[in-house]
Design an enzyme around this catalytic site. Structure first.
Site, mmCIF file in Angstrom:
data_model
loop_
_atom_site.group_PDB
_atom_site.id
_atom_site.type_symbol
_atom_site.label_atom_id
_atom_site.label_comp_id
_atom_site.label_asym_id
_atom_site.label_seq_id
_atom_site.Cartn_x
_atom_site.Cartn_y
_atom_site.Cartn_z
ATOM 1 N N HIS A 158 -58.017 65.375 -19.746
ATOM 2 C CA HIS A 158 -56.850 64.619 -20.242
ATOM 3 C C HIS A 158 -56.373 63.601 -19.202
ATOM 4 C CE1 HIS A 158 -56.487 67.816 -23.306
ATOM 5 N NE2 HIS A 158 -56.795 68.605 -22.294
ATOM 6 N N SER A 279 -58.877 36.477 -8.025
ATOM 7 C CA SER A 279 -57.902 35.857 -8.923
ATOM 8 C C SER A 279 -57.640 34.429 -8.456
ATOM 9 C CB SER A 279 -56.604 36.663 -8.889
ATOM 10 O OG SER A 279 -55.510 35.860 -9.264
ATOM 11 N N GLU A 292 -65.558 45.532 -16.567
ATOM 12 C CA GLU A 292 -64.681 45.230 -17.710
ATOM 13 C C GLU A 292 -65.440 44.471 -18.793
ATOM 14 O OE1 GLU A 292 -60.287 44.929 -15.577
ATOM 15 O OE2 GLU A 292 -61.506 43.143 -15.774
#
Ligand code: ARG
Length: 462
Positions: A158, A279, A292
């Site tokens: 979990h 970035s 990703e």
């Protein structure tokens, strides 16, 4: 395209509309099948010659013509354009080069069994390329697992800390998934390696062809047993797309774990600079764009599977033009799957461990609580009761701002007389991980056994 380029122009008084051609033509994408088309045609010509359906001279001239086309496409001097599809292009070009003998190549053959054969050859190659890429990925995972046998980390359920484990266990789990993918591909490949050529348009042919000879030359197990099924079966495309979808699902889960465990918050692993991005505005950022993007591509491959299943649903036997839709989605899926598997294998090579962060995390948040309950149970307390006692210990620790490791023997004894000094050793994260030595468990010994077993099973694919 002028109508004389069409294999079926004889029946028609006028030319097709330009937009109808553009809509109907598949050459812009099925030119990817040029090698398979020429190879299968050469095998077909050999057989026609052997069976004396065409003469020996005609056979030699067709084969030489096809070989020259192969060389010219390969060298880039022959551009594939000006025909409806790759089959028409190759046949037109052959007739241009060798004249009337070229017009005999299509004896005892239809484009329906031709395309089914070409595409099977292509997809067979995709299964093989995917197998090679996956074998490389499993090796990268094994290398990380091997390094990880000396470290411990928390395992989660979990996404909450559960129990300490040897870090190699984590990578081996993914190696197991990709090994199943390898097995699945091997199964699919056996099922698909059956040759449709000789099915004709749908019902076979009246010529005395020898399908076994062609199957043998093209490396198929045997010719298909039913010509109607032969020209219409695209199960193997669905199987590749499913196998590929499951590979993407496994990759996507691995990506998610890597993204998570390389965050500032977790910080168990680090991705090498070579596979990280930055970035444009925030100078401090080291972003996981590669995993990703891979996670993102998963949906696209699933989409191709759904598209193919839907195309096949409800089309009548045998060949229907709907089947031309089997290619573009497949080509894209194959490209995504193979490139994702390969880049993942590379990226894993640059993953490093942060052992101190992992070890600290493996003791935090009461990760060793199960081991305290097991300690009591092994001394005779029923496990359910032990679970209750340790639950109370955890509650007390939270109140008093203590941990299982900072509690003294006396603190433990306040909860049960069964506790002795050795409990202080039991609650060390490392000892908890080492204790999980049941077959398939997370102890370093088990992890090493798991690595040996994976290596053994991987041998079949190297
Ligand atoms: N371009 C077609 C395809 O990819 C080839 C088969 C055409 N056959 C036909 N009967 N129109 O499926």
């Amino acid at each position: 395209m002028s109508s004389e380029n069409k294999l079926w122009a004889g029946r028609f008084a006028g030319a097709t509309a330009k937009n109808a051609d553009l809509f109907n033509d598949s050459l812009p994408f099925d030119q990817a099948l040029w090698k398979q088309d020429i190879t299968a045609s050469i095998a077909h010509a050999h057989m026609l010659g052997h069976q004396q359906i065409i003469s020996g001279d005609e056979c030699s001239s067709i084969v030489a013509g096809l070989e020259s086309i192969y060389r010219d496409i390969e060298s880039g001097s022959l551009i594939m354009q000006g025909a409806e599809d790759i089959h028409s292009f190759v046949e037109n070009e052959l007739v241009k080069r060798i004249g009337d003998a070229g017009k005999k190549l299509h004896t005892a053959r239809s484009r329906n069994d031709q395309v089914a054969t070409d595409f099977r050859l292509y997809v067979r190659g995709s299964f093989d390329a995917t197998t090679d890429a996956l074998a490389g990925l499993v090796k990268s995972l094994l290398a990380l697992a091997e390094k990880g046998t000396k470290y411990i980390m928390p395992g989660y359920t979990h996404l909450r800390k559960a129990q300490p484990m040897c870090a190699g266990h984590f990578w081996n789990a993914y190696a197991e998934m990709f090994l199943r993918d390898l097995d699945r591909i091997a199964d699919s490949r056996v099922r698909m390696n059956i040759m449709p050529l000789g099915s004709g348009a749908l019902a076979g042919t009246s010529y005395t062809i020898n399908r076994f000879m062609v199957a043998d030359e093209l490396g198929f197990e045997r010719p298909c047993d039913n010509s109607l099924d032969g020209v219409s079966d695209r199960d193997y495309v669905c199987e590749y797309l499913f196998d590929g979808s499951l590979i993407m699902s496994h990759l996507s889960r691995l990506c998610e774990d890597i993204i998570l465990y390389t965050t500032e918050e977790f910080g168990y692993f680090e991705i090498a600079d070579e596979y990280s991005t930055g970035s444009s505005i925030m100078p401090q950022k080291k972003n996981p764009d590669i995993p990703e993007l891979m996670r993102g591509k998963t949906g696209r491959v699933y989409g191709h599977l759904m598209a193919m299943l839907t195309t096949l649903k409800g089309i009548p036997l045998a060949y229907d033009k709907d089947l031309q839709e089997d290619k573009e989605g497949f080509f894209d899926a194959e490209k995504q799957v193979i490139s994702c598997v390969s880049i993942m294998a590379e990226m894993l090579g640059g993953i490093s461990y942060k052992p101190d962060r992992m070890a600290k995390a493996a003791e935090g948040e009461f990760c060793c609580a199960t081991d305290v309950a097991d300690y009591l149970a092994k001394k005779g307390m029923p496990f359910r009761s032990a679970h209750g006692v340790v639950g109370a210990i955890v509650r007390d620790c939270i109140q008093k701002n203590k941990t299982l490791q900072t509690m003294s023997t006396a603190d433990y004894k306040a909860f049960s007389d069964l506790f002795e000094d050795d409990i202080l050793e039991v609650v060390k994260g490392k000892n908890c991980a080492y204790a999980r030595s049941s077959f398939g468990g997370a102890s370093p010994l088990c992890v090493r056994e798991n690595i040996q077993s994976i290596k053994k099973r991987l041998k079949a694919y190297e």
